[in-house]
Design a protein around this motif. Structure first.
Motif, PDB file in Angstrom:
ATOM      1  N   GLU A   1       0.891  -1.113   0.063  1.00  0.00           N
ATOM      2  CA  GLU A   1      -0.092   0.124   0.013  1.00  0.00           C
ATOM      3  C   GLU A   1       1.111   1.425   0.125  1.00  0.00           C
ATOM      4  OE1 GLU A   1      -0.734   0.940   4.815  1.00  0.00           O
ATOM      5  OE2 GLU A   1      -2.348   0.103   3.747  1.00  0.00           O
ATOM      6  N   LYS A   2       2.221   1.126   0.431  1.00  0.00           N
ATOM      7  CA  LYS A   2       2.940   2.277   0.399  1.00  0.00           C
ATOM      8  C   LYS A   2       3.741   2.286  -0.919  1.00  0.00           C
ATOM      9  CE  LYS A   2       4.331   2.044   5.381  1.00  0.00           C
ATOM     10  NZ  LYS A   2       3.650   3.489   5.636  1.00  0.00           N
ATOM     11  N   ASP A   3       3.428   1.718  -2.005  1.00  0.00           N
ATOM     12  CA  ASP A   3       4.146   1.737  -3.196  1.00  0.00           C
ATOM     13  C   ASP A   3       3.698   3.068  -3.770  1.00  0.00           C
ATOM     14  OD1 ASP A   3       4.962   1.489  -5.798  1.00  0.00           O
ATOM     15  OD2 ASP A   3       4.904  -0.669  -5.871  1.00  0.00           O
ATOM     16  N   ARG A   4       4.716   3.922  -3.976  1.00  0.00           N
ATOM     17  CA  ARG A   4       4.294   5.338  -4.862  1.00  0.00           C
ATOM     18  C   ARG A   4       3.872   5.172  -6.038  1.00  0.00           C
ATOM     19  NH1 ARG A   4       6.762   9.124  -7.523  1.00  0.00           N
ATOM     20  NH2 ARG A   4       6.816  11.476  -6.971  1.00  0.00           N
ATOM     21  N   GLN A   5       4.497   4.227  -6.744  1.00  0.00           N
ATOM     22  CA  GLN A   5       4.296   3.926  -8.301  1.00  0.00           C
ATOM     23  C   GLN A   5       2.732   3.429  -8.432  1.00  0.00           C
ATOM     24  OE1 GLN A   5       5.884   4.835 -10.922  1.00  0.00           O
ATOM     25  NE2 GLN A   5       7.168   5.873  -9.472  1.00  0.00           N
ATOM     26  N   VAL A   6       2.178   2.917  -7.616  1.00  0.00           N
ATOM     27  CA  VAL A   6       0.799   2.385  -7.599  1.00  0.00           C
ATOM     28  C   VAL A   6      -0.120   3.551  -7.448  1.00  0.00           C
ATOM     29  CG1 VAL A   6      -1.017   0.914  -6.366  1.00  0.00           C
ATOM     30  CG2 VAL A   6       1.270   0.061  -6.878  1.00  0.00           C
TER      31      VAL A   6
ATOM     32  N   ALA B   1      -3.120  15.616   5.545  1.00  0.00           N
ATOM     33  CA  ALA B   1      -3.302  14.954   4.138  1.00  0.00           C
ATOM     34  C   ALA B   1      -4.307  15.679   3.255  1.00  0.00           C
ATOM     35  CB  ALA B   1      -3.503  13.533   4.594  1.00  0.00           C
ATOM     36  N   PHE B   2      -5.411  15.960   4.041  1.00  0.00           N
ATOM     37  CA  PHE B   2      -6.474  16.567   3.249  1.00  0.00           C
ATOM     38  C   PHE B   2      -6.071  17.844   2.598  1.00  0.00           C
ATOM     39  CE2 PHE B   2     -10.557  18.772   2.329  1.00  0.00           C
ATOM     40  CZ  PHE B   2     -11.487  17.812   2.099  1.00  0.00           C
TER      41      PHE B   2
ATOM     42  N   TRP C   1     -10.699   9.950  -0.734  1.00  0.00           N
ATOM     43  CA  TRP C   1      -9.750   8.901  -1.156  1.00  0.00           C
ATOM     44  C   TRP C   1      -8.240   9.280  -1.385  1.00  0.00           C
ATOM     45  CZ3 TRP C   1      -6.676   8.343  -5.421  1.00  0.00           C
ATOM     46  CH2 TRP C   1      -6.032   7.116  -5.640  1.00  0.00           C
ATOM     47  N   LEU C   2      -7.964  10.421  -1.989  1.00  0.00           N
ATOM     48  CA  LEU C   2      -6.465  10.526  -2.044  1.00  0.00           C
ATOM     49  C   LEU C   2      -5.929  10.747  -0.519  1.00  0.00           C
ATOM     50  CD1 LEU C   2      -4.212  11.019  -3.601  1.00  0.00           C
ATOM     51  CD2 LEU C   2      -4.682  13.416  -4.248  1.00  0.00           C
ATOM     52  N   ALA C   3      -6.690  11.777   0.010  1.00  0.00           N
ATOM     53  CA  ALA C   3      -6.080  11.993   1.468  1.00  0.00           C
ATOM     54  C   ALA C   3      -5.788  10.677   2.341  1.00  0.00           C
ATOM     55  CB  ALA C   3      -7.028  12.840   2.328  1.00  0.00           C
TER      56      ALA C   3
ATOM     57  N   VAL D   1       0.740   5.803   1.951  1.00  0.00           N
ATOM     58  CA  VAL D   1       1.721   5.979   1.230  1.00  0.00           C
ATOM     59  C   VAL D   1       3.189   6.695   1.949  1.00  0.00           C
ATOM     60  CG1 VAL D   1       3.097   6.985  -0.763  1.00  0.00           C
ATOM     61  CG2 VAL D   1       0.704   5.723  -1.075  1.00  0.00           C
ATOM     62  N   PHE D   2       2.751   7.716   2.287  1.00  0.00           N
ATOM     63  CA  PHE D   2       3.817   8.563   3.101  1.00  0.00           C
ATOM     64  C   PHE D   2       3.929   8.526   4.822  1.00  0.00           C
ATOM     65  CE2 PHE D   2       2.810  11.258  -0.646  1.00  0.00           C
ATOM     66  CZ  PHE D   2       3.943  10.664  -1.451  1.00  0.00           C
ATOM     67  N   GLY D   3       2.843   7.855   5.246  1.00  0.00           N
ATOM     68  CA  GLY D   3       3.046   7.431   6.831  1.00  0.00           C
ATOM     69  C   GLY D   3       1.904   8.251   7.512  1.00  0.00           C
ATOM     70  N   TYR D   4       1.490   7.574   8.698  1.00  0.00           N
ATOM     71  CA  TYR D   4       0.391   8.094   9.283  1.00  0.00           C
ATOM     72  C   TYR D   4       0.679   9.643  10.109  1.00  0.00           C
ATOM     73  CZ  TYR D   4      -2.555   4.486   7.943  1.00  0.00           C
ATOM     74  OH  TYR D   4      -3.215   3.429   7.109  1.00  0.00           O
ATOM     75  N   HIS D   5       2.061   9.747  10.146  1.00  0.00           N
ATOM     76  CA  HIS D   5       2.357  11.141  10.820  1.00  0.00           C
ATOM     77  C   HIS D   5       1.761  12.100  10.005  1.00  0.00           C
ATOM     78  CE1 HIS D   5       5.594  10.248   7.908  1.00  0.00           C
ATOM     79  NE2 HIS D   5       5.851  11.521   8.088  1.00  0.00           N
TER      80      HIS D   5
END
Length: 290
Positions: A75-80, A143-144, A126-128, A134-138
C-alpha cells in the motif's frame, strides 16, 4: 446497476456531455436509449436521480480499477498511487467529465451542485487516505490540505498545457506534482502549519452534506468541551452567554455572532483549540440556517 440500466445511464451521460445537463431533456434520453418513458421512470425517479446513478457508477468503476492496481502490492508503493490517480484523470479527460462538473457547479441547480460536490468530496477523501498510507500516518492531519493542493496544481497545469497545445503525459504530470507535495509535507510538519484546520474541513463537509445542525448537537458538543476544559474567567463568561443564548426559544444572531470569534481566540494554541474551532464553526453554520 444492471446492464440495461447502465446502458440508459451511459446514453444520458453522453447527452449531458454533448449538450449540457440542463439542456438535455428526459425525452431525449428516452429516444436516444430507445426505451419507453415507463422504463426510464422504472430506473430513475428524475433526471437528477439519473445523474446520481451515473456518478455512483463512476465511483464504482474507479474503485474497482484502483483495487485491481493495488491488489497484491504494498500500500506504500508510490508508483501504484501514481497509476491510480492517473487512470481516473485519464478517464475523466476521455469522457470530458471535468467540463461537465464545472458547468454543474456554476449552475443554479442546488441538487445538482450537491451531487457533484459529493463526488468531489469522495475523491478528496480517497486521495487523503492514500497519501497517508503511502507517506505515513504522521502526515494524517495534513493529508486533506495536501490533497487540495495536489488537485489544484493538477487542474491549472493541465489547463495551461491544454490551451497552449503542449504535449501532455498525465503519468508524468502526476509524478512531478506528487514530488512537489512530498517537498511541502516536511515543511508543514516542521512549522506545524496548515491553512485549513479541522473546523474548516468540518464546515466544508457540512456544506456538502447540507446536514441540519441541531441545538441539541451544539449543546452536547459544548458540554463535552466543558468537561475537558478548565476555563479562565473570560472563557467561562463567554461560554455561559453562548450556551444560555442557544437554549433560548428565540435565538438571537445579533447576540451570538459577536461572541464566537472572541471565544475561539481564547483557546488558540491550547489542547482544546481544534474542538473549540469545530464548535464555533458549527454554531456559525447553524446561525446561517436560521
Amino acid at each position: 446497476m444492471n446492464n440495461r440500466k447502465r446502458h440508459v445511464a451511459n446514453v444520458a451521460l453522453r447527452l449531458f456531455v454533448e449538450k449540457g445537463i440542463q439542456q438535455t431533456s428526459i425525452q431525449e434520453i428516452i429516444e436516444q436509449a430507445n426505451i419507453s418513458k415507463g422504463t426510464f421512470y422504472n430506473y430513475f425517479s428524475s433526471k437528477n436521480d439519473c445523474i446520481a446513478e451515473i456518478l455512483e457508477g463512476l465511483r464504482y468503476d474507479a474503485s474497482q480499477i484502483r483495487m485491481e492496481m493495488q491488489m497484491g502490492k504494498d500500500e506504500k508503493d508510490r508508483q501504484v498511487l501514481i497509476e491510480q490517480i492517473s487512470i481516473l484523470i485519464q478517464l475523466n479527460e476521455e469522457r470530458n467529465l471535468n467540463a461537465l462538473f464545472e458547468a454543474s457547479l456554476s449552475s443554479n441547480e442546488k441538487e445538482l451542485k450537491k451531487l457533484v460536490l459529493h463526488h468531489r468530496m469522495y475523491e478528496l477523501d480517497w486521495l487523503a487516505k492514500r497519501l497517508t498510507e503511502v507517506f505515513g500516518y504522521h502526515i494524517e492531519e495534513y493529508a486533506f490540505e495536501c490533497t487540495i493542493l495536489f488537485y489544484g496544481m493538477i487542474q491549472h497545469i493541465m489547463f495551461t498545457m491544454r490551451v497552449t497545445n503542449m504535449p501532455r503525459s498525465i503519468h508524468r504530470i502526476v509524478d512531478i506534482i506528487l514530488s512537489y507535495i512530498e517537498l511541502i509535507i516536511p515543511k508543514m510538519i516542521e512549522q506545524n502549519s496548515k491553512l485549513l484546520d479541522q473546523s474548516a474541513i468540518h464546515l466544508l463537509r457540512a456544506n456538502v452534506d447540507r446536514r441540519i445542525i441541531t441545538v441539541k448537537e451544539l449543546i452536547e458538543l459544548a458540554q463535552h468541551i466543558e468537561k475537558e476544559a478548565t476555563f479562565t474567567q473570560e472563557q467561562q463568561d463567554l461560554f455561559t452567554v453562548i450556551i444560555s443564548e442557544l437554549k433560548q426559544e428565540r435565538i438571537r444572531k445579533c447576540v451570538l455572532q459577536p461572541l464566537l470569534k472572541p471565544f475561539q481566540l481564547t483557546f488558540m494554541k491550547t489542547p482544546l483549540e481544534a474542538q473549540v474551532n469545530t464548535f464555533t464553526s458549527m454554531v456559525w453554520y447553524f446561525l446561517k440556517s436560521l
